[in-house]
Every structure is written in structure tokens, then in C-alpha cells.
Design a protein around this motif. Structure first.
Motif, short mmCIF file in Angstrom:
data_model
loop_
_atom_site.label_atom_id
_atom_site.label_comp_id
_atom_site.label_asym_id
_atom_site.label_seq_id
_atom_site.Cartn_x
_atom_site.Cartn_y
_atom_site.Cartn_z
N ASP A 29 0.82 -1.21 0.00
CA ASP A 29 0.00 0.00 0.00
C ASP A 29 0.85 1.26 0.00
N MET A 30 1.98 1.22 0.73
CA MET A 30 2.82 2.40 0.78
C MET A 30 3.39 2.73 -0.59
N GLU A 31 3.77 1.69 -1.34
CA GLU A 31 4.35 1.91 -2.66
C GLU A 31 3.32 2.41 -3.66
N LYS A 32 2.04 2.15 -3.41
CA LYS A 32 0.99 2.62 -4.31
C LYS A 32 0.63 4.07 -4.04
N LYS A 33 0.95 4.55 -2.87
CA LYS A 33 0.43 5.83 -2.43
C LYS A 33 0.88 6.97 -3.34
N ARG A 34 -0.05 7.86 -3.62
CA ARG A 34 0.24 9.09 -4.35
C ARG A 34 0.02 10.27 -3.40
N VAL A 35 1.02 11.12 -3.30
CA VAL A 35 0.90 12.35 -2.52
C VAL A 35 0.95 13.52 -3.49
N VAL A 36 -0.01 14.41 -3.35
CA VAL A 36 -0.10 15.58 -4.22
C VAL A 36 0.32 16.81 -3.41
N ILE A 37 1.39 17.46 -3.86
CA ILE A 37 1.86 18.69 -3.24
C ILE A 37 1.31 19.87 -4.04
N VAL A 38 0.54 20.71 -3.38
CA VAL A 38 -0.12 21.82 -4.07
C VAL A 38 0.40 23.14 -3.50
N ASN A 39 0.88 24.00 -4.39
CA ASN A 39 1.29 25.34 -3.99
C ASN A 39 0.11 26.06 -3.35
N GLN A 40 0.33 26.68 -2.20
CA GLN A 40 -0.77 27.30 -1.46
C GLN A 40 -1.45 28.43 -2.24
N ASN A 41 -0.78 28.97 -3.26
CA ASN A 41 -1.39 30.03 -4.07
C ASN A 41 -2.45 29.49 -5.02
N ILE A 42 -2.51 28.17 -5.16
CA ILE A 42 -3.52 27.54 -6.01
C ILE A 42 -4.72 27.20 -5.13
N THR A 87 0.87 23.32 0.75
CA THR A 87 2.08 23.70 1.47
C THR A 87 2.36 25.19 1.35
N SER A 88 2.96 25.73 2.39
CA SER A 88 3.32 27.14 2.41
C SER A 88 4.77 27.38 2.04
N SER A 89 5.57 26.31 1.99
CA SER A 89 6.99 26.46 1.66
C SER A 89 7.51 25.13 1.12
N SER A 90 8.66 25.20 0.45
CA SER A 90 9.27 23.99 -0.09
C SER A 90 9.74 23.06 1.03
N LYS A 91 10.19 23.63 2.14
CA LYS A 91 10.62 22.79 3.27
C LYS A 91 9.44 22.04 3.87
N ASP A 92 8.30 22.71 3.95
CA ASP A 92 7.09 22.06 4.43
C ASP A 92 6.71 20.91 3.51
N ALA A 93 6.77 21.16 2.20
CA ALA A 93 6.46 20.10 1.22
C ALA A 93 7.43 18.94 1.35
N ASN A 102 6.59 9.22 2.40
CA ASN A 102 7.36 8.32 1.53
C ASN A 102 6.49 7.68 0.45
N PRO A 103 5.87 8.47 -0.41
CA PRO A 103 4.97 7.90 -1.43
C PRO A 103 5.73 7.31 -2.61
N ARG A 104 5.05 6.47 -3.35
CA ARG A 104 5.60 5.94 -4.61
C ARG A 104 5.49 6.97 -5.72
N ILE A 105 4.36 7.70 -5.75
CA ILE A 105 4.11 8.71 -6.77
C ILE A 105 4.00 10.08 -6.10
N ILE A 106 4.75 11.03 -6.62
CA ILE A 106 4.72 12.40 -6.12
C ILE A 106 4.18 13.30 -7.22
N GLU A 107 3.06 13.92 -6.97
CA GLU A 107 2.49 14.86 -7.94
C GLU A 107 2.70 16.28 -7.42
N LEU A 108 3.31 17.11 -8.25
CA LEU A 108 3.61 18.49 -7.87
C LEU A 108 2.73 19.42 -8.69
N VAL A 109 1.86 20.16 -8.01
CA VAL A 109 0.93 21.07 -8.67
C VAL A 109 1.45 22.49 -8.48
#
Length: 312
Positions: free
Chosen positions: A3-16, A30-36, A44-51
Motif C-alpha cells: 500500500d505504501m508503494e501505491k500511495k500518491r501524494v499531491v503537493i499543491v502550492n498554497q497560491n492555487i 504547502t506554504s513552503s518547499s521545506k514544508d512540502a 514516503n509515497p511511490r508517486i509524487i504529484e507536484l501542482v
């Protein structure tokens, strides 16, 4: 695959303010890159989506790699473009159209096995003044590009296409930079030592730059090499014309003496003398110390590793 390897985490810029993710994804505003980066390391996701834009990609992955240099191994990075330039995403689209992708079979958040398209590419590590380290995923450089970004920030509220805004910022940057005196000695392993009096020195992986300008002649990925282009000093008009020629990939036809494309390389060292106006930028982010850009005295750029992008 667990399940951990399947997980997708979506990081969204707070301005969106609006974004609809897949039901299986965990969305983090997220409010900052360090927070993200902290969220990604903890989850520790398998897929990282950056918006977001190139800055979201660069800032987040830089902070991740600084904390854990092997974190990107076996990860898939998906870019959902919501920035002003989105040059890394445009470069990936170009590679996709050219058929420079591979397929990966597996159960990725779906009920049945499907083949997905991926592109594996290199990324770079720049060490500045023996002190600062920044990873480059698309394009980085010193001189005109960094000064242009500083001018660009002052024009962000202008309602105009990103490319037009870039050229207005570049015009202001040319007037500020062209009067300064400076020399760069550069050493490419296997090629040798040379020098130039540049206004700009770029290190390029992706094809696009400055909000969609096709600046890189090479359309090849994952070859362990990158290109560099040097824009030398000249009159303001010649510099502006040269910048346009570079951005239209027409430089070979013009044979302009102000512009030099270096042979593909895997490492280069630069020593900068007699100028206090050369700053460093990578993927649209100027290297800052507090509120001030860092003056570059020396820089070393090399291939750092591989990153795998998940295509739409």
C-alpha cells in the motif's frame, strides 16, 4: 507492491486555490518547499504529484534531496503545471511527442494492470562558491537569466503573456548587466580550459526556458550529458537580437559571434572574476542569502542522478 508503494501524494502550492485530485491521493497544501519536503519524507509515497510551476518542482525536490540524497530512487514524479512558465513540463511534452518515453506496467491506483508512460532524465548538481548546493532539473545559469528573474518579479502583476513579460524583464536586465566587466574561465573535462566575457552562461537539460522559449538544441534525454550556451557581451541591441535568435533556435543560421553552444558535457567548472553582478538561478529560482542574491565567484555543475517522470 504494498500500500505504501501505491500511495500518491499531491503537493499543491498554497497560491492555487482549487485542485481536484484522484480519490486515492493524499493532498497536501504547502506554504513552503521545506514544508512540502518534510511531508514527502514522512509519507514516503511511490508517486509524487507536484501542482505548481518550475519553482514548486525545484524548491520541493531540492529540499528533499538535501535531506535525503537517495529519496528519488524508485519514485515517479508527475508535474501538473499551474505556474507562469512550466518549462520543465513543456520539455517533457516535447520528449513525449518525439517518442522518447518508455512504458511501465503495474497496478498504479487502478483496478487493473495498465501500462503508463514514463520518461527518465538526468538532473544536475551545482555547487556555488564551495558553499551552496542547488539541484537543476531543467535549466540553470548565471548572469542575464538570474538578473532577468529579479526584474521579472517586479512585473508579475502585469497582465501579459509570460513570454512578453520575460522579454521586458530581459531588456531591463541587459541594460543593467551589459556595463559591468567580468571574465569567466571554464574548464570542461576532456575538452579543456577556455575563457569568455559573458552576459549569460547556461546549463541546460530541458528544451524550454523563460516561459516557453525553445533554447536548447539537443532533444535527447537520459544520456548523462547536458549542454551549455554562452551569450557574450555586445551592444544592447545585438544582445537583445541574440537572445531572440537563441530562443527561436535559429542561432546556427545566424552564426552570431556573441553566442556559443558548447559540446554536451557531464561536468563543468567556472571561475568568475571582476564582477559583482553574476547571480545564480536554477529552474526559475534565484539563489538568495537572506533577502540578497548570492554573488557567484566559482561554480561547479555536474550530472547528479536520474529522475523518472510520470506522463499524463
Amino acid at each position: 507492491m504494498n500500500d505504501m508503494e501505491k500511495k500518491r501524494v499531491v503537493i499543491v502550492n498554497q497560491n492555487i486555490t482549487r485542485y481536484k485530485a484522484q480519490p486515492e491521493a493524499e493532498v497536501v497544501f504547502t506554504s513552503s518547499s521545506k514544508d512540502a519536503a518534510n511531508n514527502l519524507i514522512n509519507l514516503n509515497p511511490r508517486i509524487i504529484e507536484l501542482v505548481g510551476g518550475d519553482g514548486t518542482l525545484s524548491g520541493t525536490l531540492n529540499d528533499v534531496l538535501i535531506a535525503n540524497g537517495s529519496f528519488l530512487k524508485d519514485k515517479l514524479i508527475k508535474i501538473t503545471p499551474r505556474g507562469s512558465g512550466n518549462d520543465r513540463h513543456k520539455s517533457l511534452i516535447e520528449l513525449n511527442r518525439a517518442g522518447l518515453y518508455s512504458t511501465l506496467a503495474g497496478n498504479f491506483e487502478k483496478t487493473e494492470d495498465v501500462a503508463i508512460r514514463i520518461i527518465t532524465d538526468d538532473y544536475l548538481l551545482a555547487t556555488i562558491n564551495d558553499t551552496y548546493q542547488r539541484y537543476i532539473f531543467n535549466v540553470g545559469g548565471i548572469g542575464l537569466d538570474s538578473q532577468t528573474l529579479l526584474e521579472y518579479e517586479d512585473l508579475r502583476r502585469r497582465k501579459m503573456p509570460a513570454t512578453f513579460r520575460y522579454f521586458e524583464a530581459a531588456t531591463k536586465a541587459i541594460y543593467k548587466l551589459n556595463g559591468s566587466v567580468g571574465k569567466v574561465d571554464y574548464d570542461v573535462p576532456g575538452i579543456g580550459l577556455d575563457s569568455a566575457e559573458p552576459v549569460m552562461f547556461l546549463f541546460m537539460l530541458g528544451k524550454y526556458f523563460g516561459g516557453g522559449m525553445p533554447i536548447n538544441q539537443k532533444l535527447q534525454n537520459n544520456d548523462g550529458m547536458f549542454e551549455s550556451v554562452i551569450l557574450r557581451r555586445g551592444t544592447n541591441l545585438k544582445l537583445f537580437r541574440s537572445l531572440i535568435a537563441i530562443s527561436m533556435l535559429q542561432q546556427p543560421q545566424y552564426n552570431n559571434p556573441l553566442v556559443s553552444y558548447l559540446k554536451p558535457m557531464n561536468k563543468v567548472k567556472l571561475q568568475v572574476d571582476n564582477t559583482d553582478k553574476f547571480y545564480f538561478e536554477s529552474d526559475g529560482e534565484v539563489l538568495m542569502e537572506g533577502n540578497n542574491p548570492v554573488t557567484v565567484r566559482k561554480i561547479e555543475v555536474e550530472i547528479a542522478g536520474k529522475i523518472t517522470y510520470l506522463l499524463d
